[in-house]
Enzyme design. Structure first.
Site: not given
Ligand SMILES: [Zn+2]
Length: 708
Positions: A34, A130, A331
């Site tokens: 990303e 992501d 995350y």
């Protein structure tokens, strides 16, 4: 050649040479990350060498990266020349099929990725963006516009440590598995386009004022305004509370706790002053309080706002940096507060990694007692895409973090360690004293084991008792009242929202919905998603709908005026919550995106029709006594960052002034503001020429409208 074999070649370069000779015409795999930072991490793990700005290349892998979104939904004029003009008669704009467009500013990177995809030696793609809704969209749109038809796999990881990346590559998943995630992401984007662009244009044209509305921001704003209205209508009332002392003990009158009739106060205190009371009951209860759940993003944002005053956006960017740059937290954009059972074996190394500084003795404590995890920590049913936010187990230099990063890491680390501690346990005692037919209450708490509160701060206590020792008290005992006192208080309006409480309201907007049937259908649905809520709040502030006053969020008069003209349907949290719930169903493959979008289109058309036909009036609230220095018209006050700003109500005039910074920035735009405008333009306008600003665009649109 099997992917797993290619992988092992890259991960263990020692065996690379021999295979290389055997595999002369081996196809390579293209990995799309990303962002550059993550792309470079992956490149390092796969032993690929960075080539220039846009990609890295190794023996078996080519790694490249997006810069967030490289593709967006095309603006209206792309479909229809007529739609370039902001005009009521052009609305609603509802394209048959939504089209995609390369974002101009980052076109170079897209072209590079497309070129890589067209190389003859690229045989397969791994999507490594992501692991969430938006990340999926970033990659899929690139693949679609590049015309990629080959096989695709998905890298799905919750940490960007080298270990996690390696494990992720050993456990690549078929891209197919994430199709419904993509459908939900695309539906979300299209719904925002349809509602946001149409309603914003409709309001702006109808009321000759830049009014933007959106699928999530408008109902959020209405929650803030509703509270403001309650506060305005609130009439404070005086009340009194009564307390008495017997020796060192405090007793409170509880029935009623608050006395609203002043003449009663004297009567009661007189009757209590009569001397002796008798202890009616002494009741002891053993109580325990388990550790709080691990953090998801919303809870972390709430806690950091309460403790440090961090904005939701600040917390998200700190968490993102701790995840991506320092690789010490997992995350952050998660809505789960649990871990999965297959993570149990990773707990020990994660705990061990915290053997430093202030955590050292805590870790030691856990090790002596052993690691026990309960259902409040591990629960497979309560983890969907990502588990709760916890340390990755990566060793690092704590001192290298910034002050705010340290604070946020500390919250997560302490909460993580706290779950391995026993419950807090204490004895709660309540005693009742009877005197002259009235009852007085005393409460005491005696701590037995502080448990997890030794590690993590207890922010919410359900016992508001004084810490006094009631253990000597006996039933039937007579006590002499030594002093009776009363305090005057005043009832208070419901407090303004802080970011912490607003995030809570956005997460659970049910309480604003009265209809019980509707309540049932939108159960567990929120406004926006955890990943987007910070940005929604920022957007409201940027558009002058909300101001920060210390920790409080205060809606402006502009917000009040806006909500007067926005159709009730869009202002209500119910509609958006219902949509959000359907998006979640699409994500799980339980609903078709097409049906959802058909409904959105119908809603859009109806809302636009409502605005067109509305006879409601837009009444911007002017600052009393202030006149525009250019046109002499009324001005309104808004907040621009730290400064107050006066803006002419007539946007065509464009006058603005900073009264606290005379002369300095009047009518000029700061750099930050300009880049914000660019973003807004990309979202809401048709003219992609970044040299014009939004104000001018609006002006142009309005002038054209007048000409007609
Ligand atoms: Zn003016």
């Amino acid at each position: 050649m099997e992917l797993s074999q290619k992988l092992s070649n890259s991960l263990w370069p020692a065996c690379v040479e021999s295979t290389r000779q055997i595999e002369g015409s081996m196809k390579k795999t293209l990995v799309i990350a990303e962002k550059p930072s993550v792309g470079k991490d992956i490149a390092r793990v796969l032993n690929a060498e960075i080539k220039g700005k846009g990609h890295a290349e190794g023996q078996s892998f080519v790694i490249t990266w997006a810069l967030g979104h490289l593709i967006e939904l095309a603006e209206p004029s792309f479909y229809n020349k007529e739609w370039q003009r902001w005009a009521l008669e052009n609305l609603p704009m509802i394209p048959e099929r939504m089209k995609l467009r390369v974002i101009k500013n980052t076109r170079g990177q897209f072209n590079l990725i497309r070129k890589l995809l067209q190389r003859d030696d690229i045989g397969e793609v791994i999507v490594a963006t992501d692991a969430g809704r938006e990340g999926e969209l970033v990659a899929r749109w690139i693949l679609i516009l590049s015309g990629w038809r080959g096989p695709v796999k998905r890298l799905w990881i919750s940490s960007v440590t080298d270990t996690a990346i390696k494990e992720g590559f050993r456990d690549l998943r078929p891209s197919r598995k994430y199709d419904s995630l993509f459908y939900a992401a695309r539906a979300r984007a299209e719904a925002d386009w349809l509602i946001g662009l149409n309603v914003t244009r409709a309001l702006t044209c109808k009321y000759n004022s830049p009014l933007n509305a959106g699928r999530v921001q408008t109902p959020t704003l209405s929650i803030l305004l509703r509270r403001e209205k309650e506060r305005a209508e609130f009439v404070p009332k005086d009340f009194w509370t009564i307390e008495a002392n017997t020796g060192a003990l405090f007793w409170q009158m509880r029935q009623p706790t608050r006395i609203f009739d002043e003449s009663e106060v004297g009567k009661i205190t007189d009757s209590l002053n009569e001397g002796k009371g008798k202890v009616l009951t002494v009741e002891q209860k053993e109580k325990t309080k388990p550790h709080p759940l691990l953090y998801d993003l919303t809870e972390l944002q709430r806690e950091a706002n309460k403790r440090f005053g961090f904005s939701a956006k600040h917390t998200l960017s700190l968490a993102q940096s701790l995840y991506e740059r320092h690789k010490v937290l997992t995350y952050p954009r998660t809505d789960s507060r649990y871990l999965t059972s297959d993570m149990q074996t990773t707990l020990l190394p994660r705990i061990e990694s915290l053997r430093f500084g202030k955590y050292d003795s805590i870790v030691g404590d856990i090790m002596t007692h052993g690691i026990k995890v309960g259902k409040r920590v591990v629960n497979d049913k309560k983890v969907t895409d990502h588990h709760a936010i916890i340390p990755t187990g990566e060793r690092f230099d704590f001192e290298k973090l910034t002050l705010d990063e340290k604070k946020l890491f500390d919250l997560v680390a302490r909460r993580f360690l706290a779950v391995f501690f026993p419950d807090k346990s204490y004895i709660s005692t309540q005693a009742v004293l009877e005197i002259s037919g009235r009852k007085l209450y005393a409460q005491g708490i005696e701590l037995k084991d502080a448990g997890w509160t030794k590690v993590d701060m207890e922010t919410e206590t359900d016992e508001d008792a004084r810490f006094q020792n009631l253990s000597q008290l006996k039933q039937g005992e007579e006590l002499t009242i030594e002093k009776v006192s009363y305090k005057k208080g005043q009832t208070e309006p419901p407090p303004r929202y802080t970011e912490a409480t607003l995030l809570g309201a956005m997460e659970n907007p049910m309480r604003f919905v009265k209809d019980p049937e509707l309540k049932k259908t939108i159960k567990n649905a929120g406004l926006g998603t955890p990943a987007t809520r910070a940005e929604i709040i920022e957007k409201l502030i940027r558009n002058y709908y909300v101001e920060r006053e210390g920790k409080n969020l205060v809606p402006t008069s502009k917000a009040e005026s806006l909500l007067e003209v926005v159709p009730e349907e869009l202002a209500s949290p119910a509609l958006t919550a219902k949509w959000e719930k359907r998006l979640a169903r699409i994500e799980r493959g339980r609903e078709r995106a097409g049906k959802f979008l058909d409904d959105i289109k119908e809603n859009t058309a109806r809302i636009v029709k409502d605005i067109k036909e509305s006879d409601r009036e837009y009444t911007p609230r002017a600052v009393p006594g202030m006149k525009c220095e250019v046109c002499g018209g009324p001005v309104m006050e808004v907040q621009d960052g730290r400064y107050r700003k006066y803006v002419c109500l007539d946007r065509q005039c464009g006058f603005e002034k900073y009264p606290d910074r005379p002369g300095q920035r009047d009518r000029k735009k700061g750099r930050k503001e300009k880049s914000m405008e660019k973003q807004m333009m990309n979202k809401f306008s048709d003219n992609a020429d970044a040299s014009t600003n939004l104000g001018e665009l609006l002006k142009k649109a309005l002038e054209e409208k007048k000409k007609k």
